[in-house]
Design a protein around this motif. Sequence first.
Motif, PDB file in Angstrom:
ATOM      1  N   ARG A 172       0.706  -1.143   0.098  1.00 41.57           N
ATOM      2  CA  ARG A 172      -0.086   0.009   0.136  1.00 41.57           C
ATOM      3  C   ARG A 172       0.731   1.154   0.023  1.00 41.57           C
ATOM      4  NH1 ARG A 172      -3.430  -2.943   3.799  1.00 41.57           N
ATOM      5  NH2 ARG A 172      -2.467  -1.987   5.242  1.00 41.57           N
ATOM      6  N   ILE A 173       1.937   1.005   0.832  1.00 36.63           N
ATOM      7  CA  ILE A 173       2.740   2.333   0.535  1.00 36.63           C
ATOM      8  C   ILE A 173       3.558   2.635  -0.544  1.00 36.63           C
ATOM      9  CG2 ILE A 173       5.202   3.060   1.613  1.00 36.63           C
ATOM     10  CD1 ILE A 173       4.547   1.959   4.378  1.00 36.63           C
ATOM     11  N   GLU A 174       3.736   1.520  -1.256  1.00 33.90           N
ATOM     12  CA  GLU A 174       4.409   1.662  -2.557  1.00 33.90           C
ATOM     13  C   GLU A 174       3.306   2.391  -3.662  1.00 33.90           C
ATOM     14  OE1 GLU A 174       6.653  -1.081  -5.864  1.00 33.90           O
ATOM     15  OE2 GLU A 174       5.861  -2.120  -4.344  1.00 33.90           O
ATOM     16  N   ASP A 175       2.072   1.886  -3.461  1.00 33.93           N
ATOM     17  CA  ASP A 175       1.062   2.289  -4.341  1.00 33.93           C
ATOM     18  C   ASP A 175       0.857   3.813  -4.144  1.00 33.93           C
ATOM     19  OD1 ASP A 175       0.712   0.029  -5.594  1.00 33.93           O
ATOM     20  OD2 ASP A 175      -0.933  -0.662  -4.292  1.00 33.93           O
ATOM     21  N   SER A 176       0.983   3.965  -2.798  1.00 31.65           N
ATOM     22  CA  SER A 176       0.706   5.539  -2.534  1.00 31.65           C
ATOM     23  C   SER A 176       1.654   6.530  -3.065  1.00 31.65           C
ATOM     24  CB  SER A 176       0.590   5.796  -0.977  1.00 31.65           C
ATOM     25  OG  SER A 176      -0.506   5.065  -0.426  1.00 31.65           O
ATOM     26  N   ILE A 177       3.002   5.903  -3.173  1.00 28.07           N
ATOM     27  CA  ILE A 177       4.045   6.817  -3.465  1.00 28.07           C
ATOM     28  C   ILE A 177       3.912   7.071  -4.996  1.00 28.07           C
ATOM     29  CG2 ILE A 177       6.599   6.880  -4.050  1.00 28.07           C
ATOM     30  CD1 ILE A 177       7.161   5.335  -1.561  1.00 28.07           C
ATOM     31  N   PHE A 178       3.542   6.142  -5.603  1.00 31.16           N
ATOM     32  CA  PHE A 178       3.535   6.206  -7.309  1.00 31.16           C
ATOM     33  C   PHE A 178       2.042   6.985  -7.751  1.00 31.16           C
ATOM     34  CE2 PHE A 178       6.706   3.016  -6.856  1.00 31.16           C
ATOM     35  CZ  PHE A 178       7.868   3.934  -7.524  1.00 31.16           C
ATOM     36  N   GLU A 179       1.007   7.055  -6.622  1.00 27.41           N
ATOM     37  CA  GLU A 179      -0.184   7.516  -6.990  1.00 27.41           C
ATOM     38  C   GLU A 179      -0.140   9.029  -6.658  1.00 27.41           C
ATOM     39  OE1 GLU A 179      -3.024   5.328  -4.792  1.00 27.41           O
ATOM     40  OE2 GLU A 179      -2.844   3.548  -6.434  1.00 27.41           O
ATOM     41  N   GLY A 180       0.958   9.658  -6.209  1.00 24.56           N
ATOM     42  CA  GLY A 180       1.055  11.081  -6.003  1.00 24.56           C
ATOM     43  C   GLY A 180       0.975  11.452  -4.523  1.00 24.56           C
ATOM     44  N   ARG A 181       0.839  10.691  -3.538  1.00 24.06           N
ATOM     45  CA  ARG A 181       0.686  10.763  -2.362  1.00 24.06           C
ATOM     46  C   ARG A 181       1.846  10.765  -1.442  1.00 24.06           C
ATOM     47  NH1 ARG A 181      -3.868   7.237  -3.311  1.00 24.06           N
ATOM     48  NH2 ARG A 181      -3.060   5.915  -1.971  1.00 24.06           N
ATOM     49  N   SER A 182       3.026  11.295  -1.914  1.00 26.30           N
ATOM     50  CA  SER A 182       4.023  11.096  -1.224  1.00 26.30           C
ATOM     51  C   SER A 182       4.220  11.948   0.050  1.00 26.30           C
ATOM     52  CB  SER A 182       5.473  11.503  -2.177  1.00 26.30           C
ATOM     53  OG  SER A 182       5.337  10.882  -3.147  1.00 26.30           O
ATOM     54  N   THR A 183       3.658  12.865   0.284  1.00 21.64           N
ATOM     55  CA  THR A 183       3.463  13.686   1.459  1.00 21.64           C
ATOM     56  C   THR A 183       2.999  12.998   2.430  1.00 21.64           C
ATOM     57  OG1 THR A 183       3.677  15.803   0.116  1.00 21.64           O
ATOM     58  CG2 THR A 183       3.137  15.938   2.615  1.00 21.64           C
ATOM     59  N   GLU A 184       1.718  12.450   2.189  1.00 16.84           N
ATOM     60  CA  GLU A 184       0.645  11.758   3.280  1.00 16.84           C
ATOM     61  C   GLU A 184       1.601  10.327   3.680  1.00 16.84           C
ATOM     62  OE1 GLU A 184       0.034  12.931   0.504  1.00 16.84           O
ATOM     63  OE2 GLU A 184      -1.641  14.236   0.698  1.00 16.84           O
ATOM     64  N   VAL A 185       2.407   9.983   3.002  1.00 17.58           N
ATOM     65  CA  VAL A 185       2.717   8.549   3.274  1.00 17.58           C
ATOM     66  C   VAL A 185       4.075   8.386   4.086  1.00 17.58           C
ATOM     67  CG1 VAL A 185       4.623   8.193   1.445  1.00 17.58           C
ATOM     68  CG2 VAL A 185       3.046   6.201   1.925  1.00 17.58           C
ATOM     69  N   VAL A 186       4.698   9.612   4.231  1.00 19.26           N
ATOM     70  CA  VAL A 186       5.670   9.873   5.318  1.00 19.26           C
ATOM     71  C   VAL A 186       5.613   8.996   6.460  1.00 19.26           C
ATOM     72  CG1 VAL A 186       7.506  11.393   6.268  1.00 19.26           C
ATOM     73  CG2 VAL A 186       6.687  11.724   4.086  1.00 19.26           C
ATOM     74  N   ARG A 187       4.426   9.455   7.067  1.00 20.48           N
ATOM     75  CA  ARG A 187       4.157   8.895   8.513  1.00 20.48           C
ATOM     76  C   ARG A 187       3.983   7.368   8.367  1.00 20.48           C
ATOM     77  NH1 ARG A 187      -0.579  10.966  12.654  1.00 20.48           N
ATOM     78  NH2 ARG A 187      -0.171   9.634  14.149  1.00 20.48           N
ATOM     79  N   ASP A 188       3.224   6.746   7.386  1.00 22.73           N
ATOM     80  CA  ASP A 188       2.984   5.366   7.136  1.00 22.73           C
ATOM     81  C   ASP A 188       4.498   4.813   7.099  1.00 22.73           C
ATOM     82  OD1 ASP A 188       0.353   5.810   7.183  1.00 22.73           O
ATOM     83  OD2 ASP A 188       0.123   5.909   5.059  1.00 22.73           O
TER      84      ASP A 188
END
Length: 334
Positions: free
Chosen positions: A178-194
Amino acid sequence: MPNLAFPRPLPRPRGRHRADLVDPVTSLDVSTPEIIETAGIRWIHIESPRMSDRDWLEANFDFHPLDYEDIYSRNNRPKLDQYDDYVFIVLHFPMYEKETGRILTAELDLFMGPDYLITMPNIPLPPLAAMFERYREKEDLREATFSKGTGYLLYKIVDTCVDASFPMLRKMALKLDRIEDSIFEGRSTEVVRDISEEKQEIINFRRIVRPQRAVLRDLERTKQRYLQEELEIYFDDISDAAERIWDTLENYKEVIEALESTNESVLSHRLNDSFRILTAVSVVLLPLTLIASIFGMNVPVPGENQEFAFLGIMLMMGVLLILLVAYFRRRGWL
């Protein structure tokens, strides 16, 4: 390191006492643990041991005082202490706490003798509790296991607790996906905490598993009459499972570090794009600002007090703006 070569000095343990030998007055103040017995083998389960449980153990067994200190100590490491007639084992297992979403360390203390096995988890250990209830309810399963001795029962308990780590590892794998998908879907800022939470989860898991691998290998080599040589292959299977868990955690560690690096690269790339756009806009506006500054000076300038002066200046600035923007777009800077 387990104390195999130089066991602690201790008289031979008494084993269990007859019920009529216990002081009836004292027994009123002593907690009675859960016990299931078949084929002359007892499994004594004491969850979250208290001082009253220690009183019961001291009244029925003759364990070393240092073992009791280890049971009630909060800073214990996995280990194996071998005595003449019993073995004291401390194991740690990861446990997922749903309320906080963290990986906790569940300590399991075990006393194993010729005809008894005592399990004492410091906090509720669901796989062990479910196994105890299953053996309590199913007489045929209890008979098949207990008839093979306390060594085999120990194998079943440790194997059950070790196998409980694999579902947690699968959940961690899903989180990494899920983290990998979030990074490439453009949610890099939100995924830092994850990423930070998952990294801490992997670190905690590794901290629990790492020191236990040596204890499981020592348990495989321990030889007593209730740990027969034919059980070596069973404990070897547990050691293999522990190594698989460790290898998986090593892989997850590399994956989360790679995802963290990738996410930082994406964030840096976005920041560079922002700086590139701001720089291009500043350069485009700089000539216009220069023209406005020249014609805004409090000195006589060509075209002053002429009707066409303002329109001419604005037209010149507009043409210059269009040319600069076209040039920057052609170069790929905008």
